[in-house]
Each structure stands twice: as structure tokens, then as C-alpha cells.
Design a protein around this motif. Sequence first.
Motif, PDB file in Angstrom:
ATOM      1  N   UNK A 157      29.094  76.383  -7.280  1.00 33.83           N
ATOM      2  CA  UNK A 157      30.359  75.651  -7.125  1.00 33.83           C
ATOM      3  C   UNK A 157      30.616  75.582  -5.740  1.00 33.83           C
ATOM      4  N   UNK A 158      29.734  75.817  -4.790  1.00 35.90           N
ATOM      5  CA  UNK A 158      29.883  75.691  -3.377  1.00 35.90           C
ATOM      6  C   UNK A 158      29.133  74.464  -2.917  1.00 35.90           C
ATOM      7  N   UNK A 159      28.231  74.080  -3.973  1.00 34.83           N
ATOM      8  CA  UNK A 159      27.318  73.167  -3.444  1.00 34.83           C
ATOM      9  C   UNK A 159      27.577  71.615  -4.199  1.00 34.83           C
ATOM     10  N   UNK A 160      28.598  71.575  -5.022  1.00 35.20           N
ATOM     11  CA  UNK A 160      28.693  70.227  -6.045  1.00 35.20           C
ATOM     12  C   UNK A 160      30.207  69.829  -6.089  1.00 35.20           C
ATOM     13  N   UNK A 161      30.606  68.623  -5.960  1.00 38.05           N
ATOM     14  CA  UNK A 161      31.780  67.910  -6.234  1.00 38.05           C
ATOM     15  C   UNK A 161      32.358  68.478  -7.264  1.00 38.05           C
ATOM     16  N   UNK A 162      33.446  69.176  -7.533  1.00 45.37           N
ATOM     17  CA  UNK A 162      33.888  69.753  -8.789  1.00 45.37           C
ATOM     18  C   UNK A 162      35.193  68.972  -9.105  1.00 45.37           C
ATOM     19  N   UNK A 195      39.804  74.234  -9.832  1.00 43.20           N
ATOM     20  CA  UNK A 195      38.800  74.763 -10.925  1.00 43.20           C
ATOM     21  C   UNK A 195      37.396  75.146 -10.336  1.00 43.20           C
ATOM     22  N   UNK A 196      36.984  76.180 -10.779  1.00 41.86           N
ATOM     23  CA  UNK A 196      35.475  76.276 -10.427  1.00 41.86           C
ATOM     24  C   UNK A 196      34.636  75.801 -11.914  1.00 41.86           C
ATOM     25  N   UNK A 207      29.683  76.207 -18.340  1.00 41.09           N
ATOM     26  CA  UNK A 207      30.678  75.407 -17.357  1.00 41.09           C
ATOM     27  C   UNK A 207      31.833  75.101 -17.789  1.00 41.09           C
ATOM     28  N   UNK A 208      32.725  74.959 -16.734  1.00 37.96           N
ATOM     29  CA  UNK A 208      34.057  74.390 -17.363  1.00 37.96           C
ATOM     30  C   UNK A 208      34.141  72.862 -17.986  1.00 37.96           C
TER      31      UNK A 208
END
Length: 771
Positions: free
Chosen positions: A487-492, A473-474, A429-430
Amino acid sequence: MNLDINPTVLFLTSYPPRECGIATFTQDMLKALTNQFGSFYNFKICALEEDFGCQRVYPDEVIATLNTRNLKSCADLAEQLNNDPSISVICLQHEFGLFGGEMGDHVLAFLYSITKPVVITMHTVLPDPSAERKKLVRNMASTAHKLVVMTHQSAKILCDEYDIEEAQVSVIPHGTHLTLWQDAVQLKEKYGLSGKKVLSTFGLLSANKGIENAIEALAKIKESIPDAMYLILGKTHPVVVQHEGEQYREKLLAQVERLGLEKHVRFVNKYLALDELLEYLSLTDTYLFVSKDPNQAVSGTFTYAMSCGCPIISTPMPHAQEMLKAHMGVLLEKFDQSDEIAEAAIRILSNDHLQHHMSQNAYYHTRDAIWQNVAVKYTHLFKETNDSSEVLSYDLPEVNLEHVRKLTTPMGMIQFANFGVPDLTSGYTLDDNARALIAACMHYHNLRESESLSLLETYLDFVVSCQQADGSFLNYVDKDGNFTTQNDEVNLDDAAMRAVWSLGSVVQHHKILPSDLVTKAKLALVRSLLVAREVDSPRARAFAIKGLYAYYEVEPDKIVLETIDHLALGLLDKFNGVATPEWTWFEDYLTYANSVLSEGMMYAYLVTRKEEYQQVAYASFDFLLRHLYVKDDQIKVISNNGWMMKGATSLDGGEQPIDVCYTVMALSLFYQVSHKHSYQEKLQAAFSWYLGNNHLSQIIYNPITGGCFDGLEKDHVNQNQGAESTVCYLIARLQMELEQYAIKKTTHNYRIMVGQGYSVTRESLVGRSVA
């Protein structure tokens, strides 16, 4: 800054090179105590001698010896200790056979004469005592501040059968070593046991060990498990050798020959060094504890075996009845039953899944008994016994990157671990790599090691690789380096602004880092400015402010300043929309990383000089601290079990290392700005949470590898050691390195000022800012 001489805790005990279980117990405990609390207490030994004419050469920590068979010597020793002002507490390790007289009653000559506080650790508590034994134990108890036993069953016997007050009895488990989850295949190869199903028993041999029953069972076991090998680890007890020679061992050897088991039994006839012992136990598939003594209160051998992940087959002695559950091994119904031993061993050794399940559970169940945790409990007891008002200080562990290295691949830092084994399938993860980048910057700043520079470059490359063309960022990357659907399902936003924080940290260290790394970080941070202005999450705003502040220190750019102000105004609006006189906070709840919000406001004040930012920073942070410090000297962060809603209270358990780390960092900043000594005191208490200053009195970090356990629950510590917890511990530990440097520098300035004739008190140094 303690300018006083440390008080001494003196252990009255047998001690190596004397070969006995209590001697080894004390040596192991003393090592843990000295490593963790050596700056608070001195730990010394008075070694008990049995007057058999042997002349032992003791290590430096042994400052006296006592001939326990000489009654007058016991009273004389007490008088000497009474006259020694450095001795604060006596910790007496008691076994009836250690002292002379009837049932060891010479101990009373010492206890009746000593005026220092005494803690007695009772290694044996016999049920159904005779009138004489009961009187002896009660007389001992009448002189002691506390009696320590190692099982709850022993405590119950003392209270119910010896009429000892419950408040006088403390239960502290027998200590064991913090072992790593090891590869048994490699260890078996090392010891010439490849392909074997290994059973073992260890300890000083004597007739009450019941090993003949295990050998008899082996004759049946090998019929179902042809590759079974039984290791009998340890030499004959020295006292047994003195009285009857090697009769018992010779009897066992004859039994092995009679049953034709020469290829299935190996005697390791020596007093094993610790490392070798732990390796033998770690390669063991099933451990046999077959003692014949129904009253054996506790066994170090039993505990050591469990802590190495051995499924246990045990006779029903009290320690096993309390410790051994069905999912960790087999508790036999009777003593002297070889058929029952054989049946249990065959069931475990023939089922790899069952064996592995029991092994993991045994390993996990003994973590509260590792020596570091036992040392914490004993030290709290010593402090209580001595009635000291001084806050207990914990020694800082060495900075250790071993687990960080294990978690790091050429791509970046792996997200999760099972126990201490990295789980590559969990991906990257970032979040974790941004935190790791911050830690690597701090480590290189503090220690200038090339290894941390190499790690720094790996984490920086990962962070930059997660940045998209628009500056966003992803966060989630699989083990093959592909971005995942998460990455499409969670607030980043939080992850993205944590990346900004990490990039700012690289720029902040521009004077010591290679220019190409600094340039790479600068470019990525500048590309993120527009994205940073759009985030709404309070924590994301605070993370961004931290990173931009670090950048602004180096590059005082007007756009960066305006962005910091914009982000802080958003936090101010949230505060003004929620805060009341009783609830001075940004939200109607407290969740994770709370302290970063106040910290962000303080950083915003430092660059904008807007007083409302500073006012909100102090108001919110002091509000938060009131909820984190139920006691002034112990932090309890907000539980992730439902968090804490306005008007409610935080639940027990669910305390995360990340929250302690962020609190340490915030307290450091607020102390630097305000010079308020209370912030520094709370900072020390916050970091000591990792070291055992928490509601379970258990360490949260792994002193062998530098890893950190994933959380403090209500009644246990989560033993997994993933990236988030490990890196957050490392950041907090490195921050404490800076704090220690500041304290040392303050002390140095103090001495210079005194040397130059200034009138200086301890109070005049409180709050002195150290650059």
C-alpha cells in the motif's frame, strides 16, 4: 432476433447405446455442441447399425438409422436427406470397419448420392496405404468439403501419402472432458485404494491393447513399489465377445494368477459411466497406454487420461508421439517391452515431485482439447461448409457462483488461484472485493437469491474496512487481515475509485437491498468525495464518475453533480491535450480498461448535459472500437504485453478478461443512449470472446464452476482462475442477462404491435430502447 427455423447438422455415426469409441465420441461432442450452439443449429443423429440382429433403443436425438451392410440402404438414405430442406450439413464419423463392403467402401454409395455439404471426421488414417485403400480415401475426399483428422501427423499422412490437398484437411483434436483438479487421496479412499500407488488402463478390451505386457511389467514394479495397484478398467469389446468370447480377459486373469499378482491387479469389468471413469482416472498416479498397434492414429482413452492429470507411459503410437512430451510422461521406444514399462513406472511412482510435475503438465496441455473447444472448432467448420453469412451466435451459459463461493472467505474474496484452487497466501485486495460487490449487486438484482445478498454483505464490509479516516482507501490485505507494505509502494487511485463505483452500485439498488447496507454504502461514498476530486489517473476519474452517477440517480446532490463535472473536465483536458484527427484518445497509448474512459464521459454527459462530454465520449469510443474489432464479429482487446503505443499496433496474446468485461459494459451504455445497432452487435461479439470467439477459438470461462481463466495468450489460455478474471466474467455475464431481457421484451412488443395491426419490420425494432 432470428425468426427462422434453425438449420440441422446431421451426424452419420455409431451412437449409444452401441458400445464403441466413436459412439461415445459423438455423444460427448453432441452434448457440447448443443449446450453452446443449440440456438443456432439443431444437432441430430443417424445411427449406423451393423445388422447383427440387435434392436437398440436410441435417445430422441437419433432421427434415423442406417444398415451399413446394405448397399442400397446407403444410397436410399442419401436421397431422403437430399429431400429434407432442414438439413444443412452432414458430419460423417468414419472408421473403415463401420461400413460394409471391401474396406468399408459401402460408404461411397452414400457419398456419391448425397448433395448436401459433407464433413468427414477420419478416426483412422493408415500410413503406407495399398492402392485400393488410397483410391477409397481419395474418392471419399472428392465428395467432401473437409476431412477432419485429430493429429497433425494424420494430416501429413493424408497430404503426403494419399495426395489430398492441404486446404481440404482440418486438424481438430480428439475431445476430452473439462475435469476439476481433484483430491486423489479422497478418491482413493472412496474406491478402497488408500495408500496405493495406482496404475490404470481403460477401454474396451481386445488383444491389441497389450495389457499382458503391463501385467508382466507389474511383476517387476511391485518389487520396488510394494503398494502398486493396477486397475484394468472396462469390459471386453462387444465385437470381440461376439467372435471369440472372453478368451482375452481369461488369458489376462490366468497371467495374474501365474505371477502371483492377485493383490496388485483389479479388473473393473463393466462399461463405466463417465463420472466414475473420470474419478478413477483422477486418482491414478500413472496411466499405462500399452497398445500394440503402431498405426493407431488417435486414442480417446489416451486423451482422457491426460486431461485428468495422469502422467502417461505410452507405446510409440502416432498420437502419443505428437502429444506426449518428456515433462508429461514417458514415450516408450518400442512395443511389447515390459522391462521398459517397468523402468518408467518405477521412476515416476518413486518420485512424488516428478509425478506431480508430470501430472500438472499433462492436465494443462490438454485444455485446448476439452469438448467445449472442440465444439467451437467444429461449429465454425459447419458454418464455413454451409457458406452462411449469418453471424454465429453462442448460447449463454448458466450463471454459476460455485467458483465465486470457493474464492470467498468470511473476510472477503481471495486474490489468486492455482488452476481452480484458491491461494489463500495471496491475500485480498480492495480491487477484487469492489468488483465482487458490483457483481453481487447485479446478481441480486437479476435473480433475487439470498446467497448473493450474503456475498454482497461480505464484500461491502471488506470495502468499508479498507477506508481510512480521511476517506481514502488502502488496497492490499494479507491472509490474516493486515494491510501490507504494498500500500506504500503502489498508486492506489484506481483501486480507491473502483471502490467508489462499487459503493454507488449498492446505493443504486436501494429499492431491493436492506436499508442498513445502503446506508453503510452511502456514508462511505460521501466520505470519499474529497478524495475523489483529487485523483488524476484517467481511469480513476472514470471509475469515480460511474459510482457517483449511480449515487446521483438516487440522491441528486449538488456536490455530487459538481464532483462529476470536475472529474469529467479533467478527462476532457487530457483528451484535448493529446487528441489528433488520427488519434482521438486521452493518452498517447492504450493500456487496460480503456473503454471505461469513454463510458465515464458518457455518464458525465447524462447528468450534466454538456455536449462536449458526449462528443468526446463518441469520438474516443469509436476510435477505441476500431482498434478492438479487427473483424466486426470478433474482439481482440489490447495486449498487456507492452500495451499499444501511438502509431504502433497491439501485439498478439496478453488479452485480459477484465478488458472484455469493461467493453461489454460500455457497449451496453452506448447502445442504450444511441440506439445504434452496431453497438449491440459488437456487444454480442465481445461477450462471445469468453465463449470461444477469439483468435484461439477456446473458451475462457469454466462451465463446470463458473470460474474464468486468467488470460488469452498467443498460443494458450492461462488456466489459473483468480478473482479478477472470475468476477469480470460474472459481471459481463450478468450484463448479458439484462441484454437478453431487453431483446425478449423488444420481441414481445413486436408481437403486440403486430397483433394490434401495426405494420412492423425487423428494421423498425433496431435501436428501440428497452427500460
